[in-house]
Motif scaffolding. Structure first.
Motif, short mmCIF file in Angstrom:
data_model
loop_
_atom_site.label_atom_id
_atom_site.label_comp_id
_atom_site.label_asym_id
_atom_site.label_seq_id
_atom_site.Cartn_x
_atom_site.Cartn_y
_atom_site.Cartn_z
N GLN A 7 -9.52 -14.45 5.96
CA GLN A 7 -8.07 -14.43 6.10
C GLN A 7 -7.39 -14.42 4.73
OE1 GLN A 7 -6.20 -17.12 8.98
NE2 GLN A 7 -8.14 -17.26 10.05
N ALA A 8 -7.93 -15.19 3.83
CA ALA A 8 -7.34 -15.26 2.49
C ALA A 8 -7.45 -13.91 1.80
CB ALA A 8 -8.05 -16.34 1.65
N TRP A 9 -8.60 -13.27 1.93
CA TRP A 9 -8.79 -11.94 1.33
C TRP A 9 -7.83 -10.94 1.95
CZ3 TRP A 9 -10.19 -6.98 2.80
CH2 TRP A 9 -10.57 -6.13 1.76
N ARG A 10 -7.70 -11.03 3.25
CA ARG A 10 -6.79 -10.12 3.95
C ARG A 10 -5.36 -10.31 3.45
NH1 ARG A 10 -6.24 -10.22 10.43
NH2 ARG A 10 -4.94 -12.00 9.97
N GLU A 11 -4.97 -11.55 3.25
CA GLU A 11 -3.62 -11.83 2.76
C GLU A 11 -3.40 -11.26 1.36
OE1 GLU A 11 -1.93 -12.54 5.81
OE2 GLU A 11 -0.74 -12.72 3.98
N GLN A 12 -4.41 -11.41 0.56
CA GLN A 12 -4.36 -10.89 -0.81
C GLN A 12 -4.18 -9.38 -0.78
OE1 GLN A 12 -8.03 -11.41 -2.97
NE2 GLN A 12 -7.35 -13.38 -3.77
N ARG A 13 -4.94 -8.76 0.07
CA ARG A 13 -4.89 -7.30 0.21
C ARG A 13 -3.50 -6.87 0.69
NH1 ARG A 13 -7.61 -3.98 -2.68
NH2 ARG A 13 -7.63 -1.93 -1.74
N MET A 14 -2.96 -7.62 1.61
CA MET A 14 -1.65 -7.25 2.13
C MET A 14 -0.55 -7.47 1.10
SD MET A 14 -1.96 -8.14 6.13
CE MET A 14 -0.36 -7.43 6.37
N ALA A 15 -0.76 -8.43 0.23
CA ALA A 15 0.21 -8.63 -0.85
C ALA A 15 0.21 -7.41 -1.78
CB ALA A 15 -0.11 -9.90 -1.64
N VAL A 16 -1.00 -6.88 -2.04
CA VAL A 16 -1.11 -5.66 -2.86
C VAL A 16 -0.37 -4.51 -2.17
CG1 VAL A 16 -2.76 -3.88 -3.62
CG2 VAL A 16 -3.27 -6.31 -4.00
N ILE A 17 -0.56 -4.42 -0.87
CA ILE A 17 0.06 -3.34 -0.11
C ILE A 17 1.57 -3.48 -0.10
CG2 ILE A 17 0.27 -2.35 2.21
CD1 ILE A 17 -2.72 -3.10 2.60
N ARG A 18 2.06 -4.71 0.08
CA ARG A 18 3.52 -4.92 0.10
C ARG A 18 4.13 -4.55 -1.25
NH1 ARG A 18 2.26 -9.37 3.54
NH2 ARG A 18 1.95 -10.72 1.75
N GLU A 19 3.43 -4.92 -2.31
CA GLU A 19 3.92 -4.60 -3.65
C GLU A 19 3.95 -3.08 -3.83
OE1 GLU A 19 2.80 -5.24 -8.33
OE2 GLU A 19 1.32 -5.72 -6.79
N TYR A 20 2.92 -2.41 -3.34
CA TYR A 20 2.87 -0.95 -3.41
C TYR A 20 4.04 -0.35 -2.64
CZ TYR A 20 1.86 3.64 -1.63
OH TYR A 20 1.99 4.95 -1.25
N GLU A 21 4.29 -0.86 -1.46
CA GLU A 21 5.34 -0.29 -0.62
C GLU A 21 6.70 -0.39 -1.28
OE1 GLU A 21 4.48 -2.38 3.06
OE2 GLU A 21 3.85 -0.50 3.99
N GLU A 22 6.89 -1.44 -2.08
CA GLU A 22 8.17 -1.59 -2.78
C GLU A 22 8.30 -0.56 -3.90
OE1 GLU A 22 8.27 -5.67 -4.09
OE2 GLU A 22 8.28 -6.37 -1.99
N ARG A 23 7.14 -0.19 -4.48
CA ARG A 23 7.19 0.72 -5.63
C ARG A 23 7.11 2.19 -5.25
NH1 ARG A 23 2.65 0.54 -8.07
NH2 ARG A 23 1.62 -1.21 -7.09
N GLU A 24 6.52 2.49 -4.11
CA GLU A 24 6.25 3.89 -3.75
C GLU A 24 7.54 4.64 -3.51
OE1 GLU A 24 3.20 6.06 -3.27
OE2 GLU A 24 5.10 7.09 -3.64
N LEU A 25 7.74 5.70 -4.28
CA LEU A 25 8.98 6.47 -4.17
C LEU A 25 8.81 7.70 -3.27
CD1 LEU A 25 10.04 6.41 -7.94
CD2 LEU A 25 10.92 4.98 -6.07
N ARG A 26 7.58 8.02 -2.95
CA ARG A 26 7.37 9.22 -2.14
C ARG A 26 8.00 9.03 -0.77
NH1 ARG A 26 1.94 8.63 -4.49
NH2 ARG A 26 1.55 10.41 -5.86
N ALA A 27 8.55 10.14 -0.27
CA ALA A 27 9.16 10.10 1.05
C ALA A 27 8.10 10.38 2.12
CB ALA A 27 10.26 11.16 1.14
N ASP A 28 8.18 9.66 3.20
CA ASP A 28 7.30 9.88 4.35
C ASP A 28 7.54 11.30 4.85
OD1 ASP A 28 6.04 9.96 6.82
OD2 ASP A 28 6.76 7.99 7.45
#
Lengths: 491, 133
Positions: A7-28
């Protein structure tokens, strides 16, 4: 249930993903409403419209989503046969009559995701999850190479035991493993989406293609299938996985959709849009597209209950339409499908397929067991041996290929596309198919396959000599060197 | 940076002018491409291209010429870079050595230890990285 560490690893991974989502400028680039509008606007295509689209497909320039929608909505049996014939023609024009062979190797099945359709989802206790040790991995590779395989797709779950360091170590191990004349010359990777930095790390070990399937491009279905509190719950993280891979310099990437989760017509257009967006940004689209259908998996009712399961006729349409739409992209058909359907489907534009496959983790060590349902992600339809399958390919006029020349001769990414788009890549593919198939016949084939295979080779060499005499001479010289004991010769 | 390739026998040609500053990845690619173009002209070779070794993968960098669809001869240039020469069977051994020596010299210039990590060669895909100085 996941352990606290998982669970801790999963949370860490999701934090990376959330940070990415804030930075990603590409449009869906997947607009659900627009895709449905396109499909509905071409709901009842006239004969002339279908024929016009097929004429354009034969120019080898690909199809727009609107043009693909015309073919998708075509129901006239006569016109469907024309679509199939066009797909066959395109494939032969671009790739020749060769079929590339590979094997899947499931290395690690533990996963922190909980995808509704997957036998490996972490709440599915009916399936035993395991990870190969390095010794077990070596044993699996030795079994595969003893059958003649030279190309693998390695598969990992999303889990701390199979992080980027593990992936790199296992790929290096595979490349290092020798078994007499047997060796793996190309490792393609099917793994969870990575960060740019992780992709750079993976690139250094020298992989072939990196493959991430979006599974479904339909946003609401994606949310339904992939719980929000899991790494796979992020649509954008997954959608731009291969854009990030390209950023890191991995220029051979592969996409796919799991047919059966949502309407197949939508998914076909989703794949085309995905290919277009990669080409738009990086000048090169995906190296391959895969189109697996949902197959039964232990304790996974969705795989048999989904209202969107694809029938055989629609499946054939999917393959043919993709071939028309993306003429320079490899199309991969797998052993999920039954032998008789594979025989039909291969004729519709497929360029790569697996054979002699086992998809349980550690399954090759127990090769005689066709199914190990409590260790497999899903069930296979075709469990024939590699040799049996090759025999059938020869009977059907194909030349089997274990070619790995492209990525070892610098024919990667844009360089590959530059002559692929001239319809000339078969000038490499055909002789390399002959050379690798000759190796197979000499080192691994049964007597019956050797006999039929040598006739296939003679036919191809004769044809090559008629079309390209200088190259045919070079090919004959290399065949003689193989017979003299050399190996791994290629154009 | 400019190069002269001498088609006749003689000592290997080298750069006419050494770079004033450490080059970038972009400059490396341009230099390789120019070298390929000049070598194709000097030696009558249809195609020369370069790739970077990443494990078993040889990742295309740049090149010049028309594809022949014949087997290429590949040679290491150092720093993980390989050159592929298509249609060069007519070259004499001396000419080939001269060409390789010049290309190795070029690679050596652009990929000295002072350039930092081999990021000089990471000019790939859609993004290019500057040499880590």
């Amino acid at each position: 249930m996941l352990s606290p560490e998982e669970q801790a690893w999963r949370e860490q991974r999701m934090a990376v993903i959330r940070e990415y989502e804030e930075r990603e400028l590409r449009a869906d680039f997947i607009n659900d409403a627009e895709i449905w509008r396109i499909l509905e606007s071409k709901a009842h295509p006239a004969r002339a419209e279908v024929e016009e689209v097929l004429a354009k497909a034969r120019e080898l320039k690909g199809l727009t989503p609107e043009e693909a929608a015309v073919l998708i909505n075509c129901r006239d049996p006569e016109l469907l046969e024309e679509i199939f014939a066009t797909a066959r023609w395109i494939k032969e024009q671009v790739y020749g009559n060769r079929i590339v062979l590979f094997a899947p190797l499931y290395i690690s099945s533990p996963c922190v995701n909980n995808c509704a359709y997957c036998g490996f989802r972490h709440t599915n206790d009916a399936v035993t999850k395991r990870t190969l040790s390095m010794d077990e991995l070596e044993d699996e590779v030795k079994v595969l190479t003893s059958k003649g395989h030279k190309r693998l797709i390695v598969v990992y779950g999303e889990h701390p035991v199979s992080d980027i360091d593990f992936m790199c170590r296992t790929i290096e191990k595979i490349y290092q493993t020798r078994n007499g004349r047997g060796e793996i010359r190309r490792v393609n990777v099917n793994a969870p989406p990575l960060t740019v930095e992780e992709y750079r790390q993976l690139k250094e070990v020298g992989i072939g293609t990196f493959q991430v399937f979006q599974e479904t491009y339909h946003h609401a279905t994606y949310r339904k299938m992939h719980p929000a509190n899991t790494p796979k719950g992020s649509y954008r993280w997954r959608l731009f996985a291969l854009h990030r891979a390209q950023e890191a310099g991995i220029d051979d990437v592969a996409i796919g959709a799991l047919f059966g989760l949502y309407d197949w017509r939508f998914e076909v257009l989703g794949l085309i849009c995905h290919a277009m967006d990669l080409e738009r940004e990086f000048g090169v689209g995906p190296h391959t597209i895969s189109f697996p259908r949902l197959e039964p998996a232990l304790n996974t009712p969705l795989t048999t209950n989904s209202p969107y399961l694809v029938n055989d006729e629609d499946f054939k349409k999917i393959i043919a339409i993709l071939r028309c739409a993306v003429p320079y992209t490899g199309l991969i058909l797998t052993c999920r499908e039954r032998p008789e359907l594979r025989r039909e489907a291969i004729r519709l534009g497929v360029s790569q397929t697996d054979a002699g496959s086992r998809i349980a983790v550690g399954g090759y060590a127990e090769m005689e067991r066709e199914h190990i349902l409590d260790r497999q992600q899903f069930q296979l339809g075709d469990t024939r041996s590699l040799d049996e399958f090759i025999y059938e390919l020869c009977q059907d006029g194909y030349i089997p290929s274990f070619c790995t020349a492209g990525y070892r001769a610098g024919r990667t990414g844009c360089h590959f596309i530059s002559f692929a788009k001239k319809g000339l890549v078969k000038n490499f593919c055909t002789p390399n198919a002959v050379l690798t198939f000759k190796e197979y016949l000499m080192d691994y084939a049964s007597p019956a396959t050797r006999e039929v295979g040598e006739r296939v080779i003679d036919r191809y060499v004769e044809e090559f000599a008629r079309q390209m005499p200088r190259r045919a001479e070079a090919l004959k010289g290399m065949l003689a060197r193989l017979e003299g004991g050399e190996r791994d010769l290629y154009f | 940076m400019t190069f002269t390739f001498r088609a006749q026998n003689g000592s290997p040609a080298g750069p006419e002018k050494w770079p004033d500053t450490l080059p970038s990845a972009e400059e490396l690619l341009r230099a390789l491409e120019e070298a390929a173009a000049r070598a194709c002209a000097a030696y009558g070779v249809p195609k020369i291209y370069f790739a970077l070794a990443l494990g078993k993968r040889l990742h295309y960098l740049t090149g010049y010429g028309e594809e022949t669809y014949l087997p290429a001869v590949r040679e290491p240039l150092g720093r993980g870079i390989w050159v592929f020469i298509e249609g060069g069977e007519h070259m004499t051994a001396a000419q080939k050595e001269q060409l390789l020596a010049t290309l190795r010299s070029l690679v050596g210039i652009y990929c000295t230890q002072e350039c930092g990590k081999v990021a000089a060669f990471q000019a790939i895909g859609g993004r290019r990285e500057e040499v880590d100085r």
